[in-house]
Write a protein that holds these residues in place. Structure first.
Motif, mmCIF file in Angstrom:
data_model
loop_
_atom_site.group_PDB
_atom_site.id
_atom_site.type_symbol
_atom_site.label_atom_id
_atom_site.label_comp_id
_atom_site.label_asym_id
_atom_site.label_seq_id
_atom_site.Cartn_x
_atom_site.Cartn_y
_atom_site.Cartn_z
ATOM 1 N N ARG A 72 0.818 -1.211 0.000
ATOM 2 C CA ARG A 72 0.000 0.000 0.000
ATOM 3 C C ARG A 72 0.853 1.263 0.000
ATOM 4 N NH1 ARG A 72 -5.091 1.201 3.108
ATOM 5 N NH2 ARG A 72 -5.192 2.504 1.261
ATOM 6 N N GLU A 74 0.228 3.793 -1.479
ATOM 7 C CA GLU A 74 -0.712 4.919 -1.483
ATOM 8 C C GLU A 74 -1.101 5.340 -0.069
ATOM 9 O OE1 GLU A 74 -1.471 1.862 -2.159
ATOM 10 O OE2 GLU A 74 -3.454 1.342 -1.399
ATOM 11 N N LEU A 77 0.846 8.412 0.821
ATOM 12 C CA LEU A 77 0.657 9.607 0.004
ATOM 13 C C LEU A 77 0.208 10.790 0.867
ATOM 14 C CD1 LEU A 77 0.785 10.262 -3.011
ATOM 15 C CD2 LEU A 77 -1.601 9.617 -3.189
ATOM 16 N N GLU A 313 -10.322 5.307 5.940
ATOM 17 C CA GLU A 313 -9.756 4.329 5.009
ATOM 18 C C GLU A 313 -8.576 3.684 5.719
ATOM 19 O OE1 GLU A 313 -8.622 5.759 1.119
ATOM 20 O OE2 GLU A 313 -6.959 4.341 1.085
ATOM 21 N N HIS A 332 -13.551 -6.141 -3.289
ATOM 22 C CA HIS A 332 -12.801 -6.223 -4.545
ATOM 23 C C HIS A 332 -11.520 -5.417 -4.539
ATOM 24 C CE1 HIS A 332 -16.245 -8.321 -6.035
ATOM 25 N NE2 HIS A 332 -17.026 -7.271 -5.890
ATOM 26 N N LEU A 333 -11.005 -5.091 -3.345
ATOM 27 C CA LEU A 333 -9.711 -4.423 -3.327
ATOM 28 C C LEU A 333 -8.621 -5.477 -3.178
ATOM 29 C CD1 LEU A 333 -10.538 -1.261 -1.220
ATOM 30 C CD2 LEU A 333 -10.555 -1.570 -3.686
ATOM 31 N N LYS A 334 -7.388 -5.035 -3.332
ATOM 32 C CA LYS A 334 -6.273 -5.992 -3.390
ATOM 33 C C LYS A 334 -6.142 -6.814 -2.108
ATOM 34 C CE LYS A 334 -3.476 -1.914 -2.615
ATOM 35 N NZ LYS A 334 -2.413 -1.071 -3.128
ATOM 36 N N PRO A 350 -6.979 -3.695 2.005
ATOM 37 C CA PRO A 350 -7.385 -2.328 2.365
ATOM 38 C C PRO A 350 -8.899 -2.281 2.552
ATOM 39 C CG PRO A 350 -6.194 -2.360 0.258
ATOM 40 C CD PRO A 350 -6.518 -3.774 0.602
ATOM 41 N N ILE A 352 -12.344 0.555 3.381
ATOM 42 C CA ILE A 352 -12.824 1.914 3.641
ATOM 43 C C ILE A 352 -14.102 1.827 4.461
ATOM 44 C CG2 ILE A 352 -13.584 4.085 2.616
ATOM 45 C CD1 ILE A 352 -11.999 3.222 0.073
#
Lengths: 567, 267
Positions: A72, A74, A77, A313, A332-334, A350, A352
């Motif tokens: 991750r 991201e 970020l 998140e 459907h996230l990684k 991950p 949310i």
């Protein structure tokens, strides 16, 4: 060592039953003392003074956390905070860098943190990360609930062998307590199956989660460890799972704590929010916090931590491999999955928790209901199962929700489907507002007692470690909800073992963190020694020599808690 | 609209991160205040004025502010990051992340831009007169939230991985594209390729549309031909062959109908 005197603060210390009296706290040679002669004085007038807080359950170090960090990018970020004096660069939100983990806990006033799931095979990695996490004292719970040795010994009802194996594993992994994750279910996951009820059989081993849980409670008390058996039960996160949770809690009945540390519980059920769900599917999902809390309220040999959903998140990660697969199918996230040979497994996805999704809203309500319906704050602790229900950096926000009904109402209003959240929970009808004394019980005195560390941590009694947090918060004044959150987001002063860490909101030192582990002495047990040797020869990909956590590289500053369990 | 002109003074040793060069940051500031905004060269913070001469004047709001970078921007990353309104004109080439997470306004790059232009873009317009690098209109590394809105128009060619995790918006490429187009795309993004495409076009695509005017070197075996359709695409009326896929992926249903990624091949 220098002497310090924290003067005139409002002191909240459940260990001494001090409820906000104006008092001084004296520090000398790393300990709280009655008085000091020539101290450096810190003026805490109009501020809140508490002992350093303790984290009973967070995923902050080790391979699972690192899988999260790696897959991750991201998450980092826009989160970087550049290097400052006495302070390295920080980064990450739900899976912060090791440095940020240390700094961020310190900023919240936390001084002791327990890593909640250490795969024994990767204990070295866990310890290397803990070593690189500054300031806070840490310990780690090795996972036992799906371990082949444990399953085999328990199947044959060999309690002494289980205990000897646990003592051996705690010593070689430098572990602190017995952690159980989805007992039997994670092993079943290796066969593409799961154990959703306490009576579901574990494939091949011919044992049930019920027998694993009871066996490990007995082994824990046989050894007299500081902490109790620490369980993440079966059937986490599914609608209607509260019956499985009640079945799990009932397994503590009839067991009594036997230890020299003042611990009273025999079962700590972690992140119980995730285990208190009603309904039959997501569409009729509802809170079942009340039956769970009612049971816990009535049974003094159980403690819980909540696992509050913070509506962020985040990154879920658990040794509950099948659950993570279930989750990736939902969102459907990684997804990352790892199997740890004979011991355990893990998954990372991950997630949310969106205020626009009613399920997230109800989960938020379940967490708060558990804390607000709980009658004994000494047995119910603030956690987010970091990072599963949200990052630990949100604790100030949770404190705000617990202390202010207005803050809760504001959040309910902000939910897109607020009528659904209100109908499926009783959060809107609870007007209880916790006070600072209760918050100190839930974050200091309670966790310290539950971990068997009350003689060192969680209080401001002379003789205890000088872990002290000072918040710029005047409890005599009226506060807007946001002011509560802001005040508890950043300590003004923090001492760790008598060393000033944060002074006037600035880091001045990283202190000298310790790694806590439990050294349990048991009778010599040639069978366990032989079994360990055999399993290493037959199955493990490493040798016994490359397994043990030993030496300064892994634990530069160990603190062993000794237990004599020779019978 | 007022214009601020930034003239690069000297080529920096390292690449600069200039996410403060946006109409939002410049609006309402004097030239001295603009020159005092920070940028990063490696781990070191500098004032913008160290590397640029600032001339002209900013408008009172972002929408009334235009920024012209007069000269070489090939060592500048994150020009126009998160901008919501106004305009930026880059007279030379630019480095990575032009218009990343942009929400509105317009960026015109008169030269080429490097990779990740329009990353996570939600609105506005990017026009690239030269060529675009890899990962045009994509998601940040690891993220699944790629370009979700707005328009990117490239006169030249684009590199590989165009529209990676694209969830919305439009990308129009005048020339050719390299491998991997709309990988993992979901939602209703649209990629129009006026030239040729190479391979792995629409791999792991869940939703969205790709239009190819030229040749496709190696089509994905997981896309199925459905029918021929007459369409007007970016001003061109023509007959297209519609393929749907990626059939190796999960596909959501909407109103009883399965949603696929669509590739339209011009006859």
């Amino acid at each position: 060592m220098a002497e310090y005197l924290i003067k005139n603060g409002f002191v909240f210390d459940p260990a001494q039953k001090i409820k906000g009296d104006v008092a001084d706290v004296a520090i000398k040679d790393g300990k709280i003392v009655k008085s000091v002669e020539k101290p450096k004085v810190i003026d805490a007038k109009g501020m809140t003074v508490m002992a350093g807080a303790l984290e009973v359950h967070a995923h902050v170090a080790g391979p699972k956390v690192n899988i999260g960090r790696i897959f991750r990018p991201e998450d980092k970020l826009f989160t970087y905070r550049p290097t400052e004096k006495n302070h390295r660069m920080e980064g990450g939100f739900s899976i912060p860098t090791t440095y940020k983990t240390g700094y961020a806990y310190a900023r919240l006033g936390y001084t002791t943190v327990m890593e909640a799931a250490m795969p024994p095979l990767f204990a070295r990695h866990v310890h290397e990360e803990m070593r690189d996490t500054p300031i806070i004292d840490e310990g780690a719970y090795p996972v036992f609930g799906n371990n082949w040795f444990v399953l085999e010994y328990l199947k044959n009802k060999e309690l002494e062998n289980v205990a000897a194996y646990i003592a051996w594993l705690l010593r070689v992994t430098k572990g602190f307590a017995i952690k159980v994750v989805n007992p039997g279910g994670t092993e079943a996951w290796g066969w593409g199956l799961n154990c959703l009820q306490v009576k579901d059989p574990v494939p091949y081993f011919d044992i049930t989660p019920e027998e694993i849980i009871t066996g490990l409670i007995e082994a824990n008390e046989y050894l007299g460890l500081p902490h109790s058996m620490h369980i993440h039960g079966n059937n986490l996160g599914n609608p209607g799972n509260y019956t499985t949770t009640l079945d799990t809690l009932k397994l503590a009945a009839g067991h009594k704590a036997k230890n020299k540390f003042g611990r009273e519980q025999v079962m700590h059920h972690t992140h119980i929010q995730f285990h208190s769900y009603g309904g039959t599917k997501w569409a009729d999902f509802e809170s079942k916090a009340r039956p769970i809390v009612d049971y816990v309220n009535k049974h003094k040999n159980i403690t819980i931590d909540v696992g509050f959903v913070t509506l962020d998140e985040t990154t879920t990660m658990t040794a509950d491999g099948p659950f993570e697969h279930h989750l990736t199918e939902l969102n459907h996230l990684k997804w990352a999955n790892a199997d740890v040979e004979l011991e355990t497994a893990a998954g990372v996805v991950p997630y949310i928790y969106s205020p626009d999704i009613f399920v997230s809203g109800i989960q938020w309500a379940v967490g708060l209901e558990i804390a607000l319906l709980s009658k004994d704050p000494m047995r119910c602790y603030i956690t987010t199962d970091h990072p599963n229900a949200g990052p630990f950096t949100r604790y100030p926000r949770i404190i705000k929700w617990l202390m202010s009904q207005k803050a809760r109402e504001e959040q309910i209003k902000a939910f897109k489907a607020n009528d659904k959240v209100v109908n499926a929970s009783e959060i809107a009808s609870i007007d209880r507002e916790l006070n600072l004394y209760e918050i100190a019980q839930m974050t200091r005195a309670g966790p310290a007692k539950c971990l068997g560390l009350a003689s060192m941590y969680g209080g401001l009694k002379p003789g205890q470690d000088a872990d002290v947090a000072v918040y710029d918060f005047n409890p005599d004044k009226e506060h807007k909800p946001m002011e509560i959150e802001e005040a508890f987001s950043e300590v003004k002063y923090l001492f760790k073992t008598g060393v000033p860490i944060i002074m006037d909101h600035k880091f001045v030192s990283e202190g000298r963190k310790r790694t806590l582990w439990v050294d349990a002495k048991v009778n010599e047990n040639p069978q366990v020694v032989r079994d360990v040797k055999e399993k290493f020869l037959k199955y493990y990909t490493v040798t016994e020599k490359n397994y043990e956590v030993v030496g300064k590289h892994f634990i530069p500053n160990p603190y062993a808690i000794e237990v004599d369990a020779t019978h | 609209m007022n214009t601020v002109t930034l003239t690069p003074k000297a080529k920096p040793d390292l690449y600069l991160e200039v996410d403060n060069i946006t109409p939002d940051r410049f609006a309402g500031k004097t030239n001295e205040e603009i020159a005092a905004l920070h940028l990063y060269e490696g781990s070191t913070q500098h004032a913008l004025g160290k590397f640029f001469d600032v001339a002209g004047s900013s408008g009172p709001t972002a929408a009334e502010t235009k920024i012209v970078i007069k000269g070489d921007a090939s060592r500048l990353k994150y020009i126009g990051m998160k901008m919501t309104a106004g305009e930026i004109v880059i007279e030379g080439n630019a480095d990575m992340y032009v218009g990343a997470w942009m929400r509105g306004g317009k960026i015109q790059a008169k030269g080429n831009v490097e990779a990740f232009a329009g990353t996570g873009m939600k609105g506005g317009e990017i026009q690239i007169d030269g060529n675009a690098g890899n990962y045009l209109g994509s998601a940040y590394r690891g993220d699944w939230r790629g370009m979700a809105g707005g328009t990117i128009r490239v006169k030249g060619n684009a590199g590989s991985d165009t529209g990676y995790f694209m969830n919305g918006g439009t990308i129009i490429i005048g020339g050719n594209v390299d491998v991997h187009v709309a990988t993992h795309a979901e939602g209703n993004g649209k990629i129009i390729i006026k030239g040729n495409a190479k391979s792995k076009v629409g791999g792991q695509m869940v939703g969205g549309e790709i239009y190819i005017f030229g040749d496709l070197e190696v089509p994905m075996p997981t896309f199925e031909y459905r029918k021929d359709v007459e369409l007007e695409v970016d001003g061109t009326k023509a007959k297209f062959a519609l393929f749907e896929g990626d059939t190796a992926e999960r596909h959501p249903k909407r109103k009883g109908e399965t949603i696929y990624g669509k590739i339209y091949m011009k006859y």
